[in-house]
Design an enzyme around this catalytic site. Structure first.
Site, mmCIF file in Angstrom:
data_model
loop_
_atom_site.group_PDB
_atom_site.id
_atom_site.type_symbol
_atom_site.label_atom_id
_atom_site.label_comp_id
_atom_site.label_asym_id
_atom_site.label_seq_id
_atom_site.Cartn_x
_atom_site.Cartn_y
_atom_site.Cartn_z
ATOM 1 N N LYS A 39 0.816 -1.212 0.000
ATOM 2 C CA LYS A 39 0.000 0.000 0.000
ATOM 3 C C LYS A 39 0.853 1.268 0.000
ATOM 4 O O LYS A 39 0.359 2.339 -0.342
ATOM 5 C CB LYS A 39 -0.987 -0.013 1.163
ATOM 6 C CG LYS A 39 -2.099 -1.036 0.931
ATOM 7 C CD LYS A 39 -3.247 -0.894 1.906
ATOM 8 C CE LYS A 39 -4.386 -1.836 1.576
ATOM 9 N NZ LYS A 39 -4.075 -3.240 1.916
HETATM 10 C C1 LIG Z 1 -4.723 -4.247 1.505
HETATM 11 C C2 LIG Z 1 -4.007 -5.499 1.492
HETATM 12 C C3 LIG Z 1 -4.392 -6.563 0.657
HETATM 13 C C4 LIG Z 1 -5.623 -6.469 -0.213
HETATM 14 O O1 LIG Z 1 -5.489 -5.517 -1.254
HETATM 15 P P1 LIG Z 1 -6.786 -4.957 -1.979
HETATM 16 O O2 LIG Z 1 -6.282 -3.940 -2.926
HETATM 17 O O3 LIG Z 1 -7.671 -4.384 -0.918
HETATM 18 O O4 LIG Z 1 -7.433 -6.126 -2.651
HETATM 19 C C5 LIG Z 1 -3.630 -7.706 0.659
HETATM 20 N N1 LIG Z 1 -2.551 -7.835 1.454
HETATM 21 C C6 LIG Z 1 -2.151 -6.850 2.258
HETATM 22 C C7 LIG Z 1 -0.959 -7.059 3.109
HETATM 23 C C8 LIG Z 1 -2.849 -5.662 2.308
HETATM 24 O O5 LIG Z 1 -2.450 -4.685 3.110
#
Ligand SMILES: *Cc1c(COP(=O)(O)O)cnc(C)c1O
Length: 435
Positions: A106
């Site tokens: 993210k």
């Molecule tokens: C947010 C997140 C996901 C999921 O991603 P999306 O874009 O919401 O599908 C998977 N793994 C981790 C570690 C995350 O922080």
């Protein structure tokens, strides 16, 4: 760059408005009108590009003239001072997306968005309030992405007791323009409070609200970068290309679909769910049925109503056959996830975080179902977080400690500051207005 709402009621906007608003007034999601294939020169030069050079060209292609080259380049240079290496683990390849400050993918979206918003707000005298609901990693990435960005205050809502200690520390210890609110409820409660706030008339009159969840287009655009970068790193680019994406709100996967529309030769995407298998059920049955989320060991994917589903439906015209043609879907429970972490550590001395393990299982299931020979294909799993963030889950499984990277140590030593609150909109609204 022109964008429309997936509900097609709210008016079209330019990039600046889409980024600052986050959500159109009709409760749809913003989508770019055109995602065209990138020109041939990009593909010719790709092998020589650094991450930031490549990111610049992809962003420029999507965004067009909305930002000057110099400003766009500055935003990208400042956002990405870390890498996204592709490593071989057994038959598969893993693209490690956890080298940023909060050790999760993210960071790619949040750091770009923070700087892009900062850019669009230059010279603006109205303060912007960003509201974020997080099941763990969004909160930390957004907090770090926006920390000390002028003209922006960030409020992070998270479900009490449902995020890991390290995750919690990452967004409750920063202070400055970042405030954390600890909701006595689930992630869905947090998300509902944020959604309601955006639709509330009084709040929108008194405050300038914006979102930073994966619903903001400013997060999706940069998440397409690392799909290109993973492809850049594969040796034989003519082989079939598969990406397995551990998914919750499906921002990550949707960004991969953007990359495909831009010409990245993805043969198939694999959506990997935990027990919150809303998309997998939809894929099987054609029926989309949001549920209350259930808690799992891959908690950043505990999403009962994936918000980017509307964007996926928009891309595929609501046609399930088109979805099935381009995306496979699998779901795995905690026991399968835990076994996978254990097995991969034993076999390959590689430690997966629980989310990445779900992605790994997705790739395994897809390969088995389709008799794919991994020696004659590029099977890439997106690693969405560093295993140390989930040490309490991972360490007992692998029978040893996961070493804490230095950039985390300071955060762990910080003091938690958060505001406890019931999952009640009136309370939240009053608090926002009096803050
Ligand atoms: C947010 C997140 C996901 C999921 O991603 P999306 O874009 O919401 O599908 C998977 N793994 C981790 C570690 C995350 O922080």
């Amino acid at each position: 760059m022109k964008l429309y709402s997936t509900k097609k009621i709210a008016p079209d906007v330019d990039l600046k408005e889409a980024v600052l608003k986050g959500l159109p007034a009709d409760n749809g999601l913003y989508m770019p009108y055109e995602i065209k294939p990138i020109d041939a020169a990009f593909w010719e030069n790709l092998p020589t590009y650094s991450f930031t050079e490549m990111a610049f060209h992809v962003a420029k292609h999507l965004i067009g003239a909305a930002i000057s080259d110099a400003d766009l380049n500055m935003i990208i240079q400042r956002a990405y001072n870390f890498d996204a290496p592709l490593v071989k683990v057994g038959d598969y390849k893993i693209v490690e997306l956890f080298d940023g400050p909060t050790l999760a993918f993210k960071d790619f979206g949040a750091r770009f968005m923070g700087r892009l918003m900062g850019h669009f707000l230059k010279g603006n005298d109205k303060e912007v309030n960003i509201l974020v609901a997080t099941s763990g990693d969004t909160g930390s990435a957004v907090a770090h992405g926006f920390l000390n960005v002028e003209g922006i205050k960030v409020t992070i809502l998270y479900p009490k007791g449902k995020v890991s200690d390290i995750q919690e520390k990452q967004f409750t210890t920063l202070g400055a323009n970042i405030t954390a609110v600890e909701i006595d409820g689930t992630f869905d409660d947090c998300q509902a409070l944020v959604k309601q706030a955006f639709l509330d008339k009084t709040l929108n009159e008194k405050l300038t609200l914006s979102s930073a969840n994966s619903i903001n287009i400013a997060r999706l655009i940069p998440q397409s970068f690392y799909y290109f970068y993973a492809y850049k790193q594969v040796e034989n680019k003519s082989l079939p290309l598969y990406f397995s994406v551990p998914s919750g709100n499906f921002g990550n996967l949707t960004a991969g679909l953007f990359a495909k529309k831009m010409g990245l030769p993805i043969t198939k995407m694999i959506a990997a769910n935990n027990s919150n298998a809303i998309f997998t059920h939809y894929h099987k049955s054609g029926i989309f049925e949001p549920q209350r989320s259930v808690q799992t060991i891959s908690n950043a994917m505990d999403v009962g109503n994936p918000s980017n589903f509307a964007r996926m439906m928009d891309l595929y015209n609501n046609e399930i056959e088109k979805v099935r043609a381009e995306i496979a879907a699998y779901a795995f429970n905690d026991e399968q996830t835990a076994t996978c972490i254990k097995n991969v550590a034993e076999k390959y001395a590689y430690v997966l975080c629980p989310h990445t393990a779900v992605g790994y299982l997705g790739m395994e299931a897809f390969v088995a179902d389709n008799n794919i020979n991994p020696a004659e294909s590029n099977n890439i799993i997106l690693s969405t977080a560093h295993p140390v963030k989930f040490g309490d889950v991972v360490e007992p499984l692998i029978g040893k400690k996961v070493e804490i990277p230095e950039r985390l140590q300071n955060i762990i030593n910080g003091k938690k500051l958060s505001i406890p609150m019931a999952p009640d909109f009136t309370t939240f609204k009053e608090w926002l207005l009096n803050k």
